[in-house]
Write an enzyme that holds these catalytic residues in place. Structure first.
Site, PDB file in Angstrom:
ATOM      1  N   SER A  14      36.259 -20.968   6.816  1.00 64.05           N
ATOM      2  CA  SER A  14      36.833 -20.155   5.730  1.00 64.05           C
ATOM      3  C   SER A  14      36.843 -18.670   6.092  1.00 64.05           C
ATOM      4  O   SER A  14      37.758 -17.940   5.706  1.00 64.05           O
ATOM      5  CB  SER A  14      36.107 -20.416   4.408  1.00 64.05           C
ATOM      6  N   ARG A  66      23.519 -23.852  28.780  1.00 62.81           N
ATOM      7  CA  ARG A  66      24.098 -22.961  27.772  1.00 62.81           C
ATOM      8  C   ARG A  66      25.063 -21.975  28.442  1.00 62.81           C
ATOM      9  O   ARG A  66      26.152 -21.716  27.956  1.00 62.81           O
ATOM     10  CB  ARG A  66      22.948 -22.201  27.082  1.00 62.81           C
ATOM     11  N   ASN A 108      29.518 -10.856  14.450  1.00 61.16           N
ATOM     12  CA  ASN A 108      29.103 -12.083  13.758  1.00 61.16           C
ATOM     13  C   ASN A 108      28.977 -11.776  12.273  1.00 61.16           C
ATOM     14  O   ASN A 108      28.707 -10.639  11.883  1.00 61.16           O
ATOM     15  CB  ASN A 108      27.753 -12.565  14.287  1.00 61.16           C
ATOM     16  N   HIS A 110      26.792 -13.020   8.874  1.00 65.41           N
ATOM     17  CA  HIS A 110      25.585 -13.764   8.508  1.00 65.41           C
ATOM     18  C   HIS A 110      25.408 -13.648   6.995  1.00 65.41           C
ATOM     19  O   HIS A 110      25.549 -12.554   6.444  1.00 65.41           O
ATOM     20  CB  HIS A 110      24.379 -13.183   9.247  1.00 65.41           C
ATOM     21  N   ASP A 146      20.675 -12.805  15.364  1.00 65.37           N
ATOM     22  CA  ASP A 146      20.873 -12.130  14.067  1.00 65.37           C
ATOM     23  C   ASP A 146      20.210 -10.751  14.011  1.00 65.37           C
ATOM     24  O   ASP A 146      19.700 -10.330  12.972  1.00 65.37           O
ATOM     25  CB  ASP A 146      20.330 -12.995  12.914  1.00 65.37           C
TER      26      ASP A 146
END
Ligand code: GRF
Length: 204
Positions: A14, A66, A108, A110, A146
Site C-alpha cells: 500500500s 544475504r 525506509n 517504519h 531502523d
C-alpha cells in the site's frame, strides 16, 4: 531531471501504491521505474504491473548468503538506472554492503515514532508501553536496523480502546501521506545524508 526510483516490497504494497500515485503527478520530482519483490506472490506486484511499472521477483531463498541476494537486487537496480530506492514493507534485513552502497539514496518507512519501537510487532510494543501518541517515520537506511537519520515523521493519537490492528490502520493512513512527502524532499535535494545526519535545506 526526475529521479528514477526503485521500490522494494514483500507484501501488500500500500505504501508502494501511495508513491506510485504521487509520482503520477507531472510536478512530482521522481518517477517510479521499478518494483522488486523478494516474494513471488506479493500482492503489490499485480498493482505495479497494472500501473505499467516493470516488476522483478528476486526470491531470497535462491541465494546462499544475504549479500548474494543483495548483489542481485543491486544489479537489477543498476540495470534500471535507479537513483533512489524506497523500502516499502520490505521484510528482509539488508546487508551492510547494500546499505553503504546506497547510502543517502535509500529510504525506509517504519510504523512508529523512531527511535521508539524498532523491529517487528511495532504496534504491540507501543500499546504495551502505554504511549498516548505513536506514528510513523521515514528515515535514511544505515547498516543498523531502523536506526538511520530521520527524514520525516507524522504522529497519531493512541486511543484507549486501540488494538494493534486499529492503531496500525490509523498510522497507515499517515504513512501514505508521509512517504511521498519524504521522497519529494530527497528527490528535490532538500534533504541529504551527511556525516550520519539528515541535513535539510530550505527551498530558495
Ligand atoms: C507498513 O506499515 C510499513 O511502515 C512497514 O510495513 C508495512 C507495509 O505495508 N514497514 P504496505 O506493504 O506498504 O501496505
Amino acid at each position: 531531471m526526475k529521479k528514477r526510483v526503485g521500490i522494494l516490497i514483500s507484501g501488500r504494497g500500500s505504501n508502494m501504491r501511495s508513491l506510485i500515485a504521487a509520482a503520477a503527478n507531472p510536478a512530482f520530482p521522481a518517477e517510479i521505474e521499478l518494483v522488486i519483490s523478494n516474494v513471488g506472490n506479493a500482492q503489490g506486484l499485480a498493482y505495479a504491473a497494472s500501473a505499467d511499472i516493470p516488476t522483478i521477483v528476486i526470491p531470497h531463498k535462491a541465494y546462499e548468503t544475504r549479500e548474494d541476494f543483495d548483489r542481485a537486487v543491486d544489479q537489477a537496480l543498476a540495470n534500471a538506472d535507479i537513483d533512489i530506492v524506497c523500502l516499502a514493507g520490505f521484510m528482509r534485513i539488508l546487508s551492510d554492503w547494500f546499505a553503504r552502497r546506497w547510502e543517502g539514496r535509500l529510504l525506509n518507512i517504519h510504523p512508529s515514532l523512531l527511535p521508539l519501537f524498532k523491529g517487528v510487532h511495532v504496534h504491540e510494543q507501543a500499546l504495551h508501553a502505554g504511549v498516548r501518541v505513536s506514528g510513523c517515520t521515514v528515515h535514511f537506511v544505515v547498516p543498523e536496523l531502523d536506526a538511520g537519520p530521520i527524514v520525516a515523521q507524522a504522529a497519531v493519537p493512541v486511543e484507549i480502546a486501540d488494538t494493534p490492528e486499529t492503531l496500525a490502520a490509523r498510522i497507515l493512513a499517515e504513512e501514505h501521506k508521509l512517504y511521498p512527502a519524504a521522497l519529494r524532499l530527497l528527490a528535490e535535494g532538500r534533504v541529504r545524508l551527511e556525516n550520519g545526519h539528515a541535513v535539510f535545506t530550505s527551498p530558495s
